[in-house]
Design a protein around this motif. Structure first.
Motif, PDB file in Angstrom:
ATOM      1  N   GLY C 165       0.784  -1.220   0.000  1.00 37.16           N
ATOM      2  CA  GLY C 165       0.000   0.000   0.000  1.00 37.16           C
ATOM      3  C   GLY C 165       0.823   1.281   0.000  1.00 37.16           C
ATOM      4  O   GLY C 165       0.376   2.317   0.472  1.00 37.16           O
ATOM      5  N   TRP C 166       2.019   1.201  -0.511  1.00 40.57           N
ATOM      6  CA  TRP C 166       2.909   2.363  -0.482  1.00 40.57           C
ATOM      7  C   TRP C 166       2.620   3.364  -1.582  1.00 40.57           C
ATOM      8  O   TRP C 166       2.799   4.553  -1.404  1.00 40.57           O
ATOM      9  N   LEU C 167       2.247   2.865  -2.736  1.00 41.59           N
ATOM     10  CA  LEU C 167       2.193   3.719  -3.916  1.00 41.59           C
ATOM     11  C   LEU C 167       0.891   3.507  -4.650  1.00 41.59           C
ATOM     12  O   LEU C 167       0.278   2.449  -4.552  1.00 41.59           O
ATOM     13  N   PRO C 168       0.440   4.517  -5.392  1.00 39.78           N
ATOM     14  CA  PRO C 168      -0.759   4.315  -6.201  1.00 39.78           C
ATOM     15  C   PRO C 168      -0.514   3.276  -7.288  1.00 39.78           C
ATOM     16  O   PRO C 168       0.611   3.112  -7.771  1.00 39.78           O
ATOM     17  N   ALA C 169      -1.580   2.576  -7.624  1.00 39.22           N
ATOM     18  CA  ALA C 169      -1.450   1.455  -8.545  1.00 39.22           C
ATOM     19  C   ALA C 169      -1.458   1.905  -9.994  1.00 39.22           C
ATOM     20  O   ALA C 169      -1.036   1.172 -10.872  1.00 39.22           O
ATOM     21  N   LEU C 170      -1.974   3.099 -10.252  1.00 38.88           N
ATOM     22  CA  LEU C 170      -2.152   3.459 -11.648  1.00 38.88           C
ATOM     23  C   LEU C 170      -2.106   4.963 -11.803  1.00 38.88           C
ATOM     24  O   LEU C 170      -2.071   5.706 -10.819  1.00 38.88           O
ATOM     25  N   GLY C 171      -2.143   5.372 -13.045  1.00 36.96           N
ATOM     26  CA  GLY C 171      -2.281   6.784 -13.332  1.00 36.96           C
ATOM     27  C   GLY C 171      -0.949   7.473 -13.535  1.00 36.96           C
ATOM     28  O   GLY C 171       0.106   6.845 -13.520  1.00 36.96           O
ATOM     29  N   TRP C 172      -1.040   8.752 -13.722  1.00 38.14           N
ATOM     30  CA  TRP C 172       0.127   9.531 -14.066  1.00 38.14           C
ATOM     31  C   TRP C 172      -0.143  10.955 -13.657  1.00 38.14           C
ATOM     32  O   TRP C 172      -1.276  11.407 -13.742  1.00 38.14           O
TER      33      TRP C 172
END
Lengths: 508, 268, 310
Positions: C165-172
């Motif tokens: 759960g450290w980082l977002p899974a998607l997007g930019w």
């Protein structure tokens, strides 16, 4: 040298941790949602994007829909058929204010509908009817068609006939572009920022004529991959996601932080059979295929419950849909029918089965169907290919079996158009090559029927005729899914035509 | 002799008809167990059987594309190196310069745009980009060899160009070329798998590893073995195919980069 | 050297022209599927309607002869107008430029990270053959080279975004969103850079100049820093072109896996929708970038190794 590597690693680790902190902090008061379908053509009404704008709660048509798919007041408060039946008069709602501050009047409605009707390819809900719109004083419009149209109000419930502020059309005609929904709708949410096909930002429209939007802000992300939508929900990036992967159903249902909804869709996955050539020009062979398939197993086991077994063209999403489950597979009956038709161990039946991969469940179903038909004595060769290349062959009747996914409502809640194009002799999408003059007459009769109950009766009868003739095999009705995490207020809409976002709100 | 064992083993695996498409709905998404060592997939198909059945597709198709690319590249490189000034040869060299620079996955996208996705377009894309490095290398080697004594002697003795190329030049350039071919096998397999992963190559239900990965990605939460098995198969085979076994001098990597590293192509 | 550069540069426009003709003409000559695909892309309607198709053909300008269409497009392209997308109806140029910018940032970050990690590791490994760093580089590098982006990406998402759960899974858009795509894309060039630097360093270490430096009493670390690494770096810099090419290819996968709105994703979507203007423009940009990268590599090589200039 060693030290520099170590510091680099430390810096990287620090970056990771910092980045992690950034996402766990609450972003803002609003709701962030991951939607499945981005605008297809920059929110153009002559594409399907008008429907999307309605779903977002940004733009509204004259007529609204209740959960059963009946017409209810929208921007128009009442309507009535006039004189010869070719004209309908719509009385407009008073006090409606566009997001840019303009007021709704008959001029705005005429501008909006005339604009969309004059596109090279008008939306199919109102195309090819010879539709004309004129003002009847400031508070009413008259809409007429070449032939009497019993479902005209329903047609004007389509999001593709939404009304934007006159400023949007003025800007579009001066720039040569298309009207923009940015700050020009009437809905409970105002689109303030458009991020192409990536997303949009919506703020509450305080001057809305109806119930206020539940959230002050809705941030929309269009995420086309189901897996990615699920990950976004699980990692907390978004609080609402629709169209979740079938396999995550169980774990999402079990997750106490997630509210998971599952509801029928107005769509049928069909095993289409080429009725214009051997072997499926013989109704016994078509019935044999129907009998050999165990649709409950397909829905519950193969698709893991992400679809409901289909007994009929129409499913539980509509009032006239069949709700009783289809019969179980009956291999001996199938073998008997095949033997009657002249196929058996001495003359084995071998057919081609085509489908396409854009909907991932279709190739899976193809393998499952091949496995189910084998014990009955039908050998199946599967080809998963490009739909664009398959379509001309399908329409020309050069195929055996084809798995297709077809929505039976398009733009507005009435399936007469699909019955006409898919199952009448001259239908433009008659892949099954079914032709029955009596059936054609029934469908034609719908043109004079305006009573919803009577129409429903005809739809039921038409579907029964198709089933009796084993024209194709309705396999399953896919289930729609949506999940909320830290968000409440979602109401499932099996028709997929009503506003979804205005009722969403954060839980804390 | 011992080095032939894995090759023989792979050929045997590829030839055997593994029950990769046997469906069992009742045993769907089952975790690895003695009955199914790598578990089952969404249709209850045995994942081990599919991975083994995939050898034929993933490695076999890679080999096929590689062979075609090598043949085309070598032929064109030999010709352009033998007749260096010929306008046709120079045109081919220019095309090669472009193709060497283009990533195969992007070429795959383009071919799919024109022909639609599918096995044949994917193979075509891999061959389209794959032949160019061989052409470039064969060209360089031929240029180097054509002024060698034995080649000049053969020409002086009146042998025709075709004969000299086939009998004298080709054998001389074959060994460095073959080394390059071996070094590119893994890359070719990965490119094909990548195209299939993107839905542009082999389509289900064929048990190709890239397509299996794409299929399995949907089920990664409930059945991680669906991703792990084809991923491991790909990684292990690319490792084994010598991608990672470059010599200490780094020539393996240089070969992977092919003709783009010309300044060290010493003829030892 | 300038001559070589000019000659190579002169090749680029004709190549782009040929590419554009091929991409332009082939789909149009291969049949009327384009119109149907565009209709499906726009409206999800599978019901064919000849009248609609005819009107749409006219709207898209597909009813004119292919040559006229092409010259029209070329004229526009030369004036900087790349046409209008068939599906979104927005101008292609800005869309492609924006996507290319995203891809460029992604690739540049990945390459920078790859060099920042790979070069020191490679030098370290060469400095002490069979040491811990050497072994780690060899094995880690071998795995990184064998793991394709479409395996590494999903694995990273699972572990870092979902598991930890450290980082977002998607997007930019945010720095946090960039971490996973960049890491995925950087793994391969990092391993390659480490391996190249290690090999080059090992080779340079054997040179007379290095032996002399050592004999003069320079410490091993100083020798490595002053005499060895700069030379090894030259070779890696010279190899940046192929790195870039490979990274462009990997970026397509990474962009699809992580929903990054870059050129690869734009192209992948355009291919599915048969959005010809976007495919054309995107492809010409990609080919131009690849060619320029190859040219830059060649020039860097020439600069690094005078022996090639003959």
């Amino acid at each position: 040298m060693i030290r520099s590597v170590r510091s680099l690693v430390l810096a990287l680790a620090a970056l990771l941790i910092l980045a992690g902190c950034g996402t766990t902090a609450p972003a803002d008061q609003g709701v962030r949602v991951a939607l499945q379908f981005p605008p297809r053509a920059g929110y153009a009404f002559d594409a399907d994007d008008g429907g999307l704008l309605t779903k977002l709660g940004v733009a509204e048509p004259l007529v609204g829909l209740d959960p059963q798919g009946s017409a209810v007041p929208g921007l128009a408060t009442s309507w009535a058929r006039e004189g010869d039946g070719r004209t309908w008069r719509f009385v407009l709602r008073e006090g409606v204010v566009f997001h840019d501050g303009a007021r709704l009047d008959s001029g705005a409605v005429v501008t909006a509908l005339t604009s969309v009707l004059s596109r090279p390819t008008p939306p199919r809900s109102i195309a090819d009817l010879g539709m004309r719109v004129e003002a009847d004083g400031p508070g009413a419009v008259r809409v007429s068609t070449d032939a009497p149209d019993p479902v005209l109000p329903l047609r004007l419930s389509s999001g593709t006939t939404s009304v934007l502020s006159p400023a949007a059309y003025a800007a579009a005609s001066s720039s040569g572009g298309q009207p923009s929904p940015q700050d020009t709708g009437t809905g409970p949410l105002r689109m303030t920022e458009i991020r192409g096909t990536q997303g949009a930002t919506l703020l509450r429209h305080d001057g809305y004529w109806g119930p206020r939007a539940a959230s002050s802000q809705v941030t929309v992300d269009y995420v086309t991959e189901p897996q990615t939508r699920e990950l976004a929900l699980r990692s907390g990036d978004v609080g609402f996601a629709e169209g979740l992967p079938e396999t995550s159903r169980a774990s999402l249902q079990a997750d106490p932080d997630v509210t998971f909804s599952e509801y029928p869709s107005a769509r049928t996955v069909l095993l289409q059979l080429n009725g214009s050539a051997a072997p499926f020009d013989d109704v016994r062979v078509r019935r044999a295929v129907t009998a050999a398939l165990d649709r409950t197993a397909l829905a519950d086991q193969v698709l893991g419950g992400s679809a409901a077994p289909a007994a009929d063209l129409f499913g539980p999403a509509v009032p006239y849909g069949m709700t009783t489950p289809p019969p179980d597979g009956d291999v001996p009956a199938a073998q008997a029918l095949l033997a009657e038709a002249g196929y058996g161990p001495a003359n084995p039946l071998r057919v081609r089965l085509w489908t396409f991969p854009n909907r991932p469940e279709l190739p899976v179903l193809a393998s499952a169907i091949a496995a189910q038909l084998e014990p009955a004595g039908i050998a199946v060769d599967i080809t998963v290919g490009d739909y664009a290349a398959q379509e001309p062959e399908l329409l020309a009747g050069r195929y055996d079996m084809f798995i297709n996914s077809r929505s039976y409502l398009s733009d507005f809640p009435d399936p007469a158009g699909v019955l006409d194009s898919d199952y009448t002799c001259d239908g433009s999408y008659n892949i099954d090559r079914f032709c029955d003059p009596a059936f054609d007459a029934t469908v034609a009769g719908l043109g004079a029927l305006s009573d919803p109950a009577q129409r429903a009766e005809v739809f039921r009868a038409a579907a029964a005729t198709l089933t009796a003739n084993a024209v194709n095999v309705p396999l399953v009705h896919p289930q729609n899914t949506a999940a909320q995490r830290g968000v409440t207020g979602f109401t499932p809409d099996p028709l997929d035509l009503r506003p979804v976002l205005p009722t969403l709100a954060p839980t804390d | 002799m011992r080095r032939a064992v894995p090759v023989v083993l792979l050929v045997v695996v590829a030839v055997i008809d593994w029950p990769a498409e046997v469906v069992d709905f009742g045993d769907r998404l089952a975790p690895p167990s003695p009955a199914h060592l790598l578990g089952t997939d969404v249709l209850g198909r045995d994942v081990l059987a599919r991975v083994l059945g995939g050898v034929r597709w993933s490695l076999g198709l890679g080999l096929l594309a590689l062979v075609v690319a090598t043949a085309v590249g070598t032929a064109s490189g030999l010709a352009s190196g033998w007749w260096p000034g010929h306008p046709l040869g120079r045109g081919v060299q220019a095309v090669v310069d472009v193709l060497v620079a283009l990533p195969a996955l992007l070429v795959g996208l383009v071919v799919a745009a024109v022909l639609g996705p599918g096995l044949a377009p994917a193979l075509l894309a891999v061959v389209l980009t794959g032949w160019a490095p061989f052409a470039r290398q064969a060209h360089r080697l031929t240029v180097a060899v054509r002024s060698e004594g034995w080649v000049l002697a053969a020409t002086a003795l009146g042998a025709g160009s075709g004969r000299v190329l086939g009998r004298h030049v080709l054998p001389a350039v074959a060994s460095p070329l073959l080394a390059a071919v071996a070094a590119r096998f893994a890359g070719t397999v990965l490119t094909l798998a990548g195209l299939s992963f993107l839905g542009l190559g082999v389509q289900p239900p064929t048990p190709e590893w890239g397509a299996m990965l794409a299929e399995g990605r949907t089920y990664v939460f409930v059945a991680p073995w669906l991703v792990a098995a084809p991923a491991a198969a790909l990684v292990i085979s690319t490792l084994a195919l010598g991608w990672g076994t470059a010599q200490p001098s780094g020539s393996g990597a240089r070969r992977y980069l092919g003709g783009s590293w010309p300044w060290r192509w010493r003829t030892k | 050297m300038l001559g070589v550069a000019l000659r190579r540069l002169a090749w680029i426009p004709p190549v782009l022209l040929v590419t554009s003709v091929a991409v332009f003409a082939l789909p149009r000559l291969l049949g009327g599927e384009v119109t149907r695909s565009v209709i499906r892309a726009r409206s999800a309607s599978s019901t064919p309607d000849p009248a609609v198709e005819e009107r749409l053909n006219r709207e898209l300008g597909l009813d004119r002869p292919v040559v006229t269409q092409y010259l029209d497009w070329l004229g526009g392209a030369l004036r900087g107008d790349l046409g209008t997308s068939f599906t979104t109806r927005s101008p292609v140029g800005p869309a492609v430029l924006e996507a290319a910018g995203v891809s460029a940032v992604l690739a540049a970050l990945a390459l920078a990270l790859a060099l920042a990690v790979g070069v020191p590791l490679g030098a370290l490994a060469a400095g002490r053959p069979e040491g811990a760093a050497d072994r780690a580089t060899r094995w880690g590098g071998a795995v990184a080279l064998a793991v394709p982006e479409f395996v590494l990406g999903p694995v990273l998402v699972l572990v870092v975004a979902v598991g930890l759960g450290w980082l977002p899974a998607l997007g930019w858009g945010s720095p946090a969103q960039a971490v996973l795509p960049v890491l995925t894309l950087a793994a391969f060039p990092a391993a390659l850079a480490a391996r190249l630097v290690r090999a080059e360093t090992a080779e340079v270490l054997g040179h007379a100049s290095v032996r002399t430096a050592r004999a003069k009493g320079l410490s091993p670390r100083r020798t490595l820093l002053v005499h060895v690494v700069p030379r090894a770096l030259t070779s890696v810099t010279a190899g940046a072109g192929p790195f870039l090419g490979g990274t462009l290819g990997g970026a397509v996968v990474v962009e699809v896996v992580f929903a990054v709105p870059g050129l690869g994703r734009l192209l992948a979507e355009a291919v599915e929708d048969r959005d010809l203007p976007v495919i054309q423009a995107g492809l010409v940009v990609v080919v131009a970038v690849a060619l320029l990268a190859a040219l830059a590599t060649e020039l860097a090589q020439l600069a690094a190794d005078p022996r090639l200039r003959s």
